[in-house]
Write a protein that holds these residues in place. Structure first.
Motif, mmCIF file in Angstrom:
data_model
loop_
_atom_site.group_PDB
_atom_site.id
_atom_site.type_symbol
_atom_site.label_atom_id
_atom_site.label_comp_id
_atom_site.label_asym_id
_atom_site.label_seq_id
_atom_site.Cartn_x
_atom_site.Cartn_y
_atom_site.Cartn_z
ATOM 1 N N SER A 116 -40.186 8.227 62.106
ATOM 2 C CA SER A 116 -39.254 9.175 61.892
ATOM 3 C C SER A 116 -37.788 8.707 62.489
ATOM 4 N N ARG A 117 -37.768 8.128 63.897
ATOM 5 C CA ARG A 117 -36.767 7.678 64.294
ATOM 6 C C ARG A 117 -36.122 6.394 63.482
ATOM 7 N N GLU A 118 -37.058 5.485 62.867
ATOM 8 C CA GLU A 118 -36.529 4.300 62.271
ATOM 9 C C GLU A 118 -35.907 4.840 60.848
ATOM 10 N N VAL A 119 -36.576 5.728 60.180
ATOM 11 C CA VAL A 119 -35.822 6.281 59.015
ATOM 12 C C VAL A 119 -34.326 6.833 59.480
ATOM 13 N N GLN A 120 -34.382 7.507 60.440
ATOM 14 C CA GLN A 120 -32.943 8.039 60.954
ATOM 15 C C GLN A 120 -31.995 6.922 61.235
ATOM 16 N N ARG A 121 -32.572 5.975 61.849
ATOM 17 C CA ARG A 121 -31.668 4.779 62.127
ATOM 18 C C ARG A 121 -31.121 4.121 60.705
ATOM 19 N N LYS A 122 -31.942 3.629 59.909
ATOM 20 C CA LYS A 122 -31.659 3.330 58.693
ATOM 21 C C LYS A 122 -30.891 4.235 58.014
ATOM 22 N N GLY A 123 -31.212 5.419 57.837
ATOM 23 C CA GLY A 123 -30.258 6.440 57.339
ATOM 24 C C GLY A 123 -28.776 6.216 57.502
ATOM 25 N N ASP A 124 -28.475 6.273 58.956
ATOM 26 C CA ASP A 124 -27.293 6.244 59.585
ATOM 27 C C ASP A 124 -26.376 4.634 58.981
ATOM 28 N N ARG A 125 -27.249 3.728 59.241
ATOM 29 C CA ARG A 125 -26.634 2.523 58.932
ATOM 30 C C ARG A 125 -26.329 2.491 57.447
ATOM 31 N N VAL A 126 -27.118 2.870 56.494
ATOM 32 C CA VAL A 126 -26.783 2.923 55.015
ATOM 33 C C VAL A 126 -25.745 3.774 54.761
ATOM 34 N N LYS A 127 -25.643 4.863 55.286
ATOM 35 C CA LYS A 127 -24.569 5.944 54.865
ATOM 36 C C LYS A 127 -23.340 5.225 55.611
ATOM 37 N N ALA A 128 -23.448 4.692 56.551
ATOM 38 C CA ALA A 128 -22.053 4.026 57.239
ATOM 39 C C ALA A 128 -21.734 2.948 56.229
#
Lengths: 431, 431, 431, 431
Positions: free
Chosen positions: C330-342
């Protein structure tokens, strides 16, 4: 208003025949528990000879008052001469005269080009035929109606009516309609933006409608008067998306708001217009559906009905048009409307705790009493004092004033006096 | 009958007002292209003074003839005395009198215990209210109707109407109804077995209905008279499955078939009955819905409408009840019905190639002309000879005879003579 | 996205079998005109051996990537051992294991008490069963859905879907649903006020609904993410009026937004939840409907279906749950999500004329290209460069990013690089 | 069959997980209260290692038996090689191979020219897409279905399904369908005449339909096999009125009645055909909709769905086609069907008081037990003896035999032996 046994006063009159034989669906006889016999102008008399001032006018059906003498004379002559009374949609002299006069007195001076359909003698017939025609012409099925709208009790009209209690009476789901917020429904909702977004957005979930149907002033819905600007915008949105605009002018039309059609001052031209109630002028059943000539795609007999040719209505309605030969009548209605509205506002200002708003146009006016049951109690008190008025709105929260348009200032003042007393008396009871 | 431009004869009369102003939906004025002015008894006169015998009677609305003198007198008196004309569902003296008299003259002598509802002044209002009530009482939604049935043009009634042309006019799917074969629809289909199987079989795909609605003689559908045995069986099936039986007696009732209610000789007791057309007796809009008292679960105002209190109709309808104080009128209708039927059968026997069947009950009779267009041509020829008749059936294949019940033998014979000539003339044209 | 022949590049691959034999309804094969053979993790290979990065993930069905090795192993073992594959709704060991593990790994740790229903193996089965249950439990018929919502192609689900093109495919009117504005639909419309007014106002024309159905992030509708506050308010309004809240978590669930259920961070507890797409983890058909135990009023077999017992799905889905044993994934998905969104925001900032918004949650992200056809062109250019992405929104105006959640940073960066190039190239073509 | 707690035998196996976590809607696990683990050919084994003969075949989904070795091998290879599993409607090699082989092995040899649509992986998806297409092509809305028909649980399919219990589950009225009597529904009803009259008569009250949908042998409805003559006549009536004929061959197709399509021996060519259940051959979700190429008016993506590209199903289904390369398999099914039917008739002849009819075609056979509850008890007794069978019919009055088509004579005889014992034992209990 949905009267219940509590709002009745059964000791006054022997109403046993009604109680025993007539269905429980009866309603106004519970609010006005007496037996009426005679009526003239803005007055009614019951069996005991008690006199009542009429601020109800048959829910807007008696704009010219009861038993208006000109029409009365014509009707009696017609009956006496064995004039044909029932003619389905055959051609008759009285129908021809009505069509010609309606054209000359109403449509032409207003630059309105409409074909006239006789859809059956009641408002709901006019609405059902309007919906059919809009769906036929466009090949679409959905019709947009508005919160608090009221258009009739048959299944097609009920589907575009807002009242939950009436809707539930259908017993089956009401289809083909989408209800959107009316003007001023809520300050946080821009109803025009929502309407336009729904039409324009291909993901809105609202299928492109055949038509928008509306009342310019909602009678049963609580005397909600749309602004002219809102009406104009709705018309423009309809034009933009090739959606037909139907104005149900059954209650607000025939002069109630001060002009023959209620939409005249808004400077819109609906594609379809429904008229009934005061159209016959004498309280006998009558309705027409008007529409742009190019929409007249009906096949012969595609919509029919037994009482489309009610010649007593043609005779009276033709006579009623004499009120519209000049604009004198119209100006008088507006003058009286202003007078009553000012009086109501004065009352409201005295009772800010009871009355939150005075609203309406012409002689179609309402006062909102948010306290549950208070508006009903006001009407009940008024009845005891000889004034007939009903409530409207989904919770019967609005006292509605629909005096006959021909009422004189004396009648208005007397009625308003009773109203004020009734408010005070009701407030004591309900508080 | 759906008249087309071919069936018109436009040169006769100047009908330009109708052509220019009235909607294309107009129908009978195309079949009878003249302008009517006066009418009395079984006769009408047009603007040119031409006399017509009426074998149409306003599609069954004028059972007592045009301008019946007793009612005429009462109406003029009522109008002259400023009797209240429009009263919504308030109590009035004229309504009270109607309720009492209807109870005494019609219901009690027939051992029928029914509550009376005023659903609005037209047949379709009565049908819509009957469907609502059946759905409310049972909590079910489907209503079984029959092939060729006709119940009205508003959406609820149209859903139980068979005619494809009228149905299509709705513009949206008609829901909540299942159409099953009427009596004698086809010799290879046992309609009662099918009805019963559909109700009993949990895999039939037909949801258990709230009600079955039927006409005992289908007027618009082609003068199809159900046998008494069939009606009894339908009633029994309904009882077995706790399904309500609604008889739409709008066209066949009020004496048309020889008894006040058309279902009397079948010895059935419907749960709900719809009456309109000849109920007012004078051709003015009027309708009632009758139902078993225990079904009267309406909440006050759950169904309403502006013209529920049409007091001219109360006055005329009360007067019309004098025809039913003894059984003399009923016997006369039956005698005349037999007489006309025999005459029609004689004509049919002469033209076995043209006419396949004479059918109907009382003075509700029809002759079937299978050849396309022939029945319309017969009516057109009859009109030219001064006889007003219409066709019915889904393909306008049936010439329908609905003379006013008060017609005398001379009138009948004269009309029948014209009919026979018209058949011969039409047959030549169409062959 | 509805690809047309113009968006295809037919010379690349011989797709004649599809063109000749498969229906014109085929869609993605037009956007991605090649024949795929193999796939692993976030990569696909076509027949020519070309490699593609997958930013589409089967429209959110392959959250764990293609042919995830753990599940692959389990499936092969299961097949090899003659494990029962098809079992309708009989009890099987693999189903038992799924139920137990789902309970232990997903429901209990989140304090969610839900019964599990297997409604058939696709999302629309889950939605149809949810709607049935909500209507059964409440005895009401209407369901409120939202603009831009997407819930499936069968008639019940389609009725709560916003897309006009899909809705029209029904060929009959879609009933039982009312579409209201989703969060942030329009700045002039307070969607919560409107929802509440519609429920509370007895004159709104919107019948009290059985349920409200929504996606917390609308996938097909254009990656519209509701705010947590809005979701909470909707839940509270539902509670207030005793209306059930259904969350369709078919696309946004199973970790797509960073938590197993997309609604977790909003701290709401829907009454009914629909899951499908990534639930099996391996791309095989599977769906469940979850609901509060007290709503479980189903009779045995009241809803059924042939493929409710797809044991390969049980096996894979059980294995997929290992991703949720801790919160690391879950934390990894959120991390990647933030990365992509940025990264997306950075691209958007470079092209303010092309891209009006970056939006979404977790790895469910979108960029809006208002210019007609541009988003499609971006995806088309991306495909040529070896990146698979689709558009969404009613006008295909949003480029949608749904990479498998297991994708590594290298894959993300490579894909984002291609995306940026594609935007530039597409912008040149379309300008 | 709707099993109730009475038909369960809960002590045998610990089924607590199912009872606690799975919805009450679960059904077959109540009839067969054990936990299955393995299956091969026509046999299943539960957790305790008990062996069962399968006369149920996943309600017709496992025509080639469980875990058929050829398909098993292909599936394992495909999985092992990282073949793409989920592809929406992108082109894949396995889909291409299926399309080509289906064309070559099934369609061409039968002179059937059909486009192939992948509507989603379940039967109800195929039916919903068929209904959509028929409505789109014809512009009409009504679909004629038949008594006892079963077509699926989503709203569109449910509307054409006869079973009252399933229909009621919809919670809203099912629209757009008319249910007519199936062949041999009742000896007093000529179902073909009724169908034709309804289409031809413009007063029938049944709107001209878009399509007629039928099963040639009704599986869930009680193993009712239409005669070939009836099917031919229905086809001709459809042609006459330009109404599309949809054959739902989901249960009866894929060889169940002895030919690949169940309609082959009737020599009809439906316009649209729905296949599912045994189409994948391995029990994994799969469905296709076939239709005449000129009907392929779909716009790209007009109907979609997540699991339209289930490549495991393509792989297995392609392999399953090897059974149809010659007519040997077909002949074997017919031989076994005759054998079983003769055996059943022999049993029925011994118990004329219990069994009123043996019916069906090929290996789709049923025995009718009119006594309430007896058929369920027979299946319950059979289960105890190691034979899996279910009931069908609206009252679960038919014991249904659907053994895998690959079953050998030994298996058949053993199963039939158990069946006979079970009948005797059940008869004692129920009498």
């Amino acid at each position: 208003m949905i009267p219940t046994s509590e709002t009745m006063d059964p000791e006054k009159t022997d109403m046993s025949v009604f109680e025993e034989v007539e269905s429980e669906v009866r309603s106004y006889c519970r609010s006005f528990p007496t037996i009426f016999e005679k009526a003239k102008g803005y007055k009614l008399w019951d069996r005991q000879g008690r006199e009542y001032i009429d601020f109800f006018a048959g829910a807007g059906t008696l704009n010219y008052g009861h038993n208006e003498s000109g029409m009365q004379k014509r009707l009696i002559e017609y009956l006496t001469s064995d004039g044909i009374v029932h003619s389905l949609d055959m051609a008759t002299s009285s129908k021809e005269e009505f069509l010609s006069r309606f054209q000359d007195v109403i449509l032409k001076p207003r630059n309105l080009e409409y074909k006239v359909m006789f859809p059956g003698p009641t408002g709901t017939n006019a609405v059902e035929s309007a919906l059919k025609l809009a769906r036929k012409v466009t090949g679409r099925q959905t019709v947009v109606s508005f919160t608090r709208g009221f258009h009739g009790m048959t299944l097609g009209s009920l589907a575009v009516t807002g009242n939950a209690f009436k809707r539930k009476g259908a017993g089956i789901p009401l289809t083909g309609a989408v209800s959107l917020p009316y003007d001023q429904y809520n300050e946080n909702i821009d109803s025009l933006t929502l309407l336009e977004r729904y039409l324009e957005d291909k993901g809105s979930g609202v299928d492109l409608p055949a038509a928008v149907i509306l009342e310019t002033v909602q009678g049963e819905g609580g005397i909600n008067a749309a602004s002219f600007e809102w009406l104009k915008q709705v018309e423009q949105i309809c034009r933009r998306y090739d959606v037909l605009l139907i104005v149900d002018d059954i209650q607000a039309g025939c002069g109630r708001t001060g002009t023959f059609f209620s939409f005249e001052p808004a400077e819109i031209q609906p594609d379809i217009v429904c008229l009934s109630k005061s159209l016959s002028g004498y309280g006998v059943p009558f309705a027409v559906t008007l529409f742009r000539p190019d929409l007249d795609t009906w096949a012969p007999g595609e919509h029919n009905g037994t009482f489309r040719g009610h010649n007593l209505a043609f005779v009276a309605a033709t006579e009623a048009l004499r009120f519209w030969e000049t604009d004198a009548f119209s100006r008088e209605v507006q003058r009286k409307g202003d007078r009553v509205k000012a009086a109501l506002q004065k009352i409201a200002d005295k009772h800010p705790d009871l009355i939150t708003q005075v609203r309406g146009r012409g002689l179609m006016l309402g006062m909102e009493f948010p306290k549950e049951g208070l508006a009903d109690e006001v009407c009940s008190e008024a009845f005891k004092r000889g004034l007939i008025m009903e409530t409207s709105g989904p919770n019967s929260e609005v006292v509605k004033l629909l005096p006959p348009l021909i009422i004189d200032d004396e009648g208005l003042d007397k009625g308003l006096g009773i109203l004020e007393e009734s408010i005070e008396s009701a407030a004591k009871k309900i508080s």
